[in-house]
Every structure is written in C-alpha cells, then in structure tokens.
Design an enzyme around this catalytic site. Structure first.
Site, mmCIF file in Angstrom:
data_model
loop_
_atom_site.group_PDB
_atom_site.id
_atom_site.type_symbol
_atom_site.label_atom_id
_atom_site.label_comp_id
_atom_site.label_asym_id
_atom_site.label_seq_id
_atom_site.Cartn_x
_atom_site.Cartn_y
_atom_site.Cartn_z
ATOM 1 N N HIS A 1 0.857 -1.185 0.000
ATOM 2 C CA HIS A 1 0.000 0.000 0.000
ATOM 3 C C HIS A 1 0.891 1.233 0.000
ATOM 4 C CE1 HIS A 1 -3.137 2.847 0.900
ATOM 5 N NE2 HIS A 1 -4.035 1.880 0.769
ATOM 6 N N ARG B 1 -2.279 1.226 -7.502
ATOM 7 C CA ARG B 1 -1.401 1.203 -6.333
ATOM 8 C C ARG B 1 0.052 0.898 -6.666
ATOM 9 N NH1 ARG B 1 -5.310 -1.769 -1.857
ATOM 10 N NH2 ARG B 1 -6.618 0.051 -1.468
#
Length: 843
Positions: free
Chosen positions: A252, A301
């Site tokens: 992340h 991402r």
C-alpha cells in the site's frame, strides 16, 4: 550438515478431541462468514462450523477503510469496472473471473445490506459513492466514513450469532485431514485458552473452506494484523494444493510512517483520502505524481508505490507526505474519523500538517489457486478471500475489489458445496515428514524479507534472502509444538515460496518490481507461476496466461484444475491437434457418408485390462470439436483399474462430430491410460517396501504435464517438471565444473533455495556429496548389493533414488534395499498404449 526441508506437516500432539461438521470454514472475515451464512441459508439442516484464530472480529476485514467497489451508479457499467480491473491487473487477470466479480458483485452487495450492513447515504437516502486509485468512476460504497470493514464485520458477526452456526474461537488451524481417496476430510487445530475444547483437536468435515486472510506478517512492516501469518496458504501447500502468483504482493503506497525501525502492523491511510482529493508531495512540497500517470495521485497502487520509492531514492528521504490540509476540520472528522484519530494519536493533525507516509506490505494478489467455484486442486478443499487466487486480481489488486471478491466467491462456494452434498471418508493417518521452525527466527525472517524481497527486488537481494531463509531452517535445539513455532513455520514456508517465484519472474509487472528487469515483458512472462510442495521439495510450473478456455465445459475445466492441469493449455493442445487432423475440407469421409442431421450414441470401451487416465481430456476434446453439441457421460474415473469390455464413457450427439473427434480423443486416452497402466504395474511390484516409483523428463514434447498426470493416476509420483524447478547434477556437469563438490557448490550459490540431486555411479562418490549437504542422491546403475551398501552408508542423511537398468522383474529386489525412489523413464517414453475403442450403438 543437512538442512531440513520445509515440513509437509506441522509437528503436533495427536488430537485430543474431535468435532463433526458438514462444512468447516477456517477464518472469520467477510469471506469466511459470508460462506458460512450462505450455506446455512441454502441448507438449514447442515452442521456449519466456523474456526477463527482469535475472536470473530480480529481478522483483516475490520481494518478495511476504503469500501466496497460495485456498479451501482446508472452512469457506470460492469464493462467499465471490468476494464479498470484488467488494467490494474497488468495482463494477468482471468477475464472470466473478473466478469463474474463485476456482474454478480452488485447483487452480493445487496445481500450484505440485507444481512444488516449499513452504508453511508446522502441527505436523500441514496448510497454515497466515491473513487479510489485505478477507478474511473465513483463506485465505492463506504460506512462510518472510513470504517467500512468494521461495519461489514459487525453485521456478519451479528448474523452468525443469531444463526445455528457453531464457532470455535482462539483456534489456530494446523493441517488438512484427507481420506483414503485424497479428498479433504477436515482439519487439525489447536485451541488456545481454557474451556471444553483445549489443545490440539480435529474437525471432521466433508468440505473445508480456507478463508484465513493474508500473509502480511511475513514482512517486518505491514498493514496486516498480527494474525495474518499466511496459515491458510502454508496449510494448502503442505496439503499438496497448487499455489499461484505469490510474487504479487501489493504494497500500500500510503502507510503512516512511524520511523525507520518501526515493525509490526502499521496505520493505514486509506486510498479513499486521495480519492477525495489529497495529493502526494515530497519534502520540498513538489507534487510528483502528475508527471507519472494520467490519473496522477489516483493511479493504480503499484504505480503510486513505485513512484514514491523512486522519489525517496532521488531525494534521499525515508518517506514522503500526503497533503489533505484543504479538507478542513469538518471533513476530516466526518468522512475520515478513524484516520483523523490515528494521525492525532501519533502527533500529526492532518487538518494543519502533512501526513508522513511510506509503502508497506498490504495485500497478497496470489494465493491458493481456485476455479470459478472456489475449488482448489485438492478435492473437497475450497479457498475464498485473500488466501485464494481466483484470477480476479492478476498482478495487482484494484482498490476495494477485495471485500467484493470475498462476497461474490463466498456465494459461489456455498452453492457448490450445497449442490455437491458429498461427504468424505474417514481421515487416514498422515505419515508425511513433520517439522517445526524455531520461533526465535520469526524477526529474522521478517527482516530478511523486508530488506530484500519487498517493494524493490533484484537478483542479488533475492538470492541473499533465499540463502538466509535456508539457514533459518536449521536449529541447534529441539523445537516444541506451540503457537509461536507453528506460526513461524508457516511464515518460513510462505517466505521461501514467495522468494522462489520472485527470483524466477525476471520482469517488472504490477506489484512485482525487479530493479534488474525494469520493464514488463509479455513475450516471456505473460503467464503464471504455480507452486506445489512435495517430499521432493517445491515444484514450480510456468503456465501461459489465457483469457479463457473456450470450448471446454465447466465440469471439464474444474476436473483439469483439480488434476493440476491448466485448462487454457489443454485448449491450446486441442487447437493444435484439430488443426493437424481437420484441414480446410474437413472430415471428408464423415461428411460424405453421414447425413447432416443424424445423431448417434457411442460407447468408449476398454479392449484390455488396465488403469484409465485422461477421461476429462477426452470429454473436453469431444466438446471442443463439436462446439458443445456432443453430450458425454463418464462411466469410470481416472486412476481406476478397468477390465476388458468396460464402458468408460458414453457420447451422444451429431454423428459427424462424434466421428471427427474420435481419433484425437482416443489418441490421448489410449496414450495416457497406457502410461497409467504401466505405472500401476511398477507400483504393485514394490508395494509394501516403502519405495516409490517416479518418472523422469523423458516425455513427448508438449505432453509433459499430461503424461506426468497419467503417472500420478497409476500411483506413481512426479520428479522434476523442468530444468528450472530442481537441479540434477550428472556426470557431464561434474566434468565441466571440475568435480562433484564444485558442481554442487556452484548450483547452491546460484540457487540457494532449489532442491539439488546429485548423480553418482560409484560408492566412493557418496560421502563427498553428503559432506556438501546434498538432500538427494541418484544411484546410477548400481547393483542390488551396491544399493544395499549405499543405503547403509547414507543412513537416512539423504534421500536415495535408484536409476538405470531397472526392470519389473528386479523392481522388488531394488525396492527392498531401502532406497526411497525407483526412477523409471520408461513410464512415459515407452509405455504401450492401452487398447480403447469407440463403438457406435447403431439404430
């Protein structure tokens, strides 16, 4: 010193208690609880048991801040959601799986709302929709601002508490139980704490569903909770299931930076914050994402994480910043109350200050390979949620697709179990080697993984990690069975598998970023890396990616997956075979002699006694050639012994199609059944000795996977699939390297985690090979007397394989020397075909 192999089961006391259930679900997140609830609804009388490692609310679901992606806006379409998902997946999504997700997703979300989940609405009562990275439409529903996972978990737990579903909390799953046919028959587990069910026990069940979540704790810093130690994937590997694409671990991009030495679970700053307008800046306040991607701060991402890491390198910084000061106090408190509180807890007020962020391990896109019904390659074992690789995520998960995947495939698993209504036999004793890793090694494993196998990877760093993980396996003291040693063993199993595939994939794709291979390479790497774990070590198979297996019935696809075969590769084989057999004019004989509308029934009949293999392939070929017009009823199962005159399958439909497909279908069936039959003879010849019969790479080009499957049907075991998944040092390698020890060291240095077998042809070569740490030795053309001496000399320090000069007549004498394997190349390169014919019944 011989370094122990990764154990095939966890060392544990025998079960002290037993519980029976129809279905056992391992895990209590959105995937596990939804599966349990849906199955209980379909079959109210079923005994459904949920096993969870902590309490029901402790998994990863409650930490999901952003929301659930689903097409609910009239201006949005499933096609657009599909397109965004495929783009994020970098070419490796299974398009059919994604289509299932985006079309069934809205209905699954409404089912969740009917269960009691309450999502945020506007003043008119309509659901509020927002965006996250990679989405080109507002399609994310959320709850409590940034507490979506907590609300989903609350609603599901309440529904479970109000149902007849049984729950066992504080229970760490250990290993899969199997019956005599190799079908899942339950699990062993350890209950921590005091109560009626303490210590190690067993749950016996006809269906086992793994919904254990992720494996983020394999890294030192992660967004995952402490329970995410990869228990489900490790269990599946030990059970012999296929695990796919473990290299694709999503980091992340925006995790709150707590300092350079911070380890464990880190605070997540949801992608939804950028979806609402926050931007990334460096220490100088420069917005660096605008020059990286057309979506800037809302890029997928992997793009954002890589851009952050590049910026940190360029500037020498150990983090960047997220700027959302323009939100104002009211928006922070109402839209992101949880994140607002976390920031303030760590000394940052996001209303007035920049939020320090850095990428951290977040989500595993790979996992236990399943089909579209959640079935793994082990019959009766299902996987759902982050532990599974359904093909939805490809090389990189699209934001907020994870909770949706859990909902959609949980529904499908529950329906499949209900439709099957099939129990299992009694569990059989598991004689596979067991072992444990010293729990003190856990921080070392995590540290090595974060330093060399995280966002930035290269050959040198991955090789160093592989070597370090190999060292971790050895311990100077006896390791006691306990929660800490079981978890550490699972982490080492996962880490070793992940590093192996990350070293192999020499390209950058999605969340796998190789600094030494910085570009995506579809010419070589548009495919998947499948892993299995056997007594011989880890086997890796490269499976070319395909968007689907057109022309194969779903039942055939499922059977191929269960057999460890790739449906897309089988379809490609059919295409080649049919192209050779049916030219532009078609089957001229059948077209000339058979009226276009005629239909017939034909029986596929054994003309000799033997073992059958390849029935799913034959059925698939009939369907492929006829474009689904031929209906097949199987009368036997692969691996069964059949007698002369037995009907193996019945085929009904257009006569022209039937006869056009006949030859190719029978070619496959007779060839594979011949291999299975010959293998069966060898297996029976050594029965009761402890030795196993295995194959070699002496296979026909293009048919290796099928021929090795046929060996398994006959009761044999597979040796290495290719030159890449294991090393075999033979006489020519020894000559080229300057000695057997030199050859061994060269392979070990280049591939520290790879199984190595060394061929010797004299007794005096054995001791030097053992001294180097060889785990397996091939004894080439040894006499029975020499084999007996070799077994006594080695005394269990390595596995021994006898090869060369073997015959069925001498097989038992060889096996009784105590060798572990008899390697029989003839199983695949010279097995006679089993006589099988197709007989039209006539009118």
């Amino acid at each position: 010193m011989t370094i122990p192999a990764i154990p095939l089961r966890l060392t544990a006391p025998p079960p002290g208690w037993t519980v029976d259930a129809d279905v056992v679900v391992v895990g209590s997140g959105v995937a596990g609880l939804t599966t349990a609830l849906r199955h209980a609804r379909l079959d109210p009388g079923a005994r459904v048991l949920v096993v969870t490692k902590d309490v029901l609310s402790s998994g990863s679901t409650r930490w999901a801040q952003g929301g659930i992606a689903a097409v609910l806006d009239p201006r949005d379409t499933p096609a657009e959601h599909l397109s965004d998902t495929l783009v994020a997946g970098a070419g490796l999504c299974d398009e059919e799986a994604v289509r299932v997700l985006v079309t069934e997703g809205p209905g699954a979300l409404r089912e969740l709302m009917a269960t009691g989940a309450r999502f945020d609405t506007d003043a008119s009562g309509e659901l509020q929709l927002t965006r996250e990275g990679g989405h080109r439409r507002n399609r994310i529903v959320h709850a409590g601002g940034d507490a979506t996972g907590a609300e989903v978990q609350r609603a599901l737990i309440q529904a479970v508490r109000e149902s007849a579903i049984q729950v066992i909390e504080h229970a760490l799953v250990l290993d899969l139980l199997k019956d005599a046919e190799g079908r899942a028959a339950g699990v062993t587990l350890h209950v921590m704490g005091e109560g009626e069910r303490d210590g190690v026990g067993a749950v016996r069940a006809g269906a086992v569903v793994l919904a254990t979540g992720g494996m983020g704790q394999v890294y030192a810093a992660t967004t995952n909770p402490a329970v995410s130690t990869g228990d489900g994937v490790a269990l599946a590997l030990r059970a012999g299931a296929v695990v796919r694409d473990l290299e694709f671990v999503q980091f992340h991009p925006t995790v709150f930076w707590l300092g350079e030495d911070s380890v464990g679970q880190q605070p997540l700053i949801s992608e939804a914050v950028r979806g609402e307008g926050a931007v990334l800046v460096d220490a100088e306040g420069v917005r660096f994402m605008r020059d990286v991607h057309e979506l800037a701060d809302l890029a997928p991402r992997d793009v954002v994480a890589k851009a952050i890491m590049r910026r940190m390198r360029e500037t020498g910084a150990d983090h960047v910043y997220l700027d959302a000061r323009h939100f104002g106090a009211e928006k922070w408190r109402t839209r992101f109350p949880t994140i607002h509180a976390v920031c303030r807890e760590h000394g940052v007020d996001p209303v007035t200050a920049l939020i320090p962020v850095v990428p951290a391990a977040h989500y595993a896109s790979g996992g236990v390979r399943t089909d579209l019904r959640g079935r793994t390659s082990v019959p009766g074992l299902y996987a759902c949620g982050e532990v599974a690789c359904t093909g939805v995520h490809g090389a990189n998960r699209l934001a907020s697709n994870s909770l949706l995947e859990g909902l959609v495939f949980a529904e499908r698993i529950a329906a499949d179990i209900h439709a099957e209504r099939r129990g299992s036999g009694a569990p059989v004793a598991d004689e596979r080697p067991s072992g444990l890793v010293d729990p003190r090694a856990r921080p070392r494993i995590q540290g090595h993984m974060s330093r060399g196998a995280s966002v930035l990877r290269n050959r040198k760093s991955l090789t160093e990690v592989a070597r370090a993980l190999l060292d971790v396996r050895w311990t100077p003291v006896a390791v006691q069975p306990c929660t800490e040693s079981w978890e550490t063993t699972n982490l080492l199993t996962i880490a070793s598998a992940l590093v192996a595939v990350a070293r192999t994939r020499e390209e950058t794709r999605g969340s796998h970023w190789r600094e030494d291979f910085s570009e995506r390479n579809d010419a070589w790497w548009l495919g998947h890396l499948d892993l299995t774990l056997t007594a011989e070590g880890t086997t890796m198979t490269y499976v070319p990616h395909a968007s689907g297996a057109d022309g194969l019935p779903s039942r055939v696809q499922a059977d191929l997956v269960e057999a460890g075969l790739d449906p897309a590769a089988v379809t490609a084989l059919f295409a080649t075979a049919v192209a050779e057999d049916v030219q532009e004019a078609g089957d001229v004989t059948s077209v000339s002699t058979i009226p276009a509308g005629r239909t017939d029934t034909a029986d596929v009949v054994a003309r000799a006694d033997g073992v059958v293999a390849g029935l799913a392939l034959a059925e698939g070929l009939f369907s492929y050639v006829s474009e689904g017009r031929l209906a097949v009823e199987r009368r036997a199962k692969d691996g069964e012994r059949v007698a002369r005159g037995d009907v193996l399958m019945t085929v009904t439909g257009p006569t022209r199609d039937l006869l056009t497909a006949e030859r190719t279908a029978l070619n496959l069936l007779t060839h594979l059944s011949g291999i299975a039959t010959l293998t069966g003879r060898w297996v029976r010849a050594v029965a009761g000795t402890g030795a196993r019969v295995r194959d070699s790479r002496k296979t026909l080009p293009g048919l290796r996977a099928l021929e090795k499957y046929a060996v398994r049907c006959g009761g044999g075991v597979n040796h290495r699939m290719s030159l890449s998944d294991a090393a075999l040092i033979k006489d020519n390698h020894v000559v080229a390297a300057g000695g057997v020890a030199e050859a061994f060291r060269a392979v070990r240095d280049a591939h520290p985690g790879l199984p190595i077998e060394v061929e010797v042809d004299r007794i005096d070569q054995i001791e030097p090979v053992l001294a180097e740490g060889a785990e397996e030795i091939l004894l080439d053309n040894f006499t029975v007397e020499e084999l007996t001496l070799a077994v006594r000399l080695v005394s269990g320090r390595a596995r021994l394989e006898s090869s060369g000069g073997l015959t069925l007549e001498s097989a038992r004498d060889v096996a009784e020397t105590g060798v572990d394997y008899l390697a029989v190349g003839a199983l695949t390169h010279s097995a006679p075909a089993l006589d099988i014919a197709l007989d039209l019944r006539g009118n």
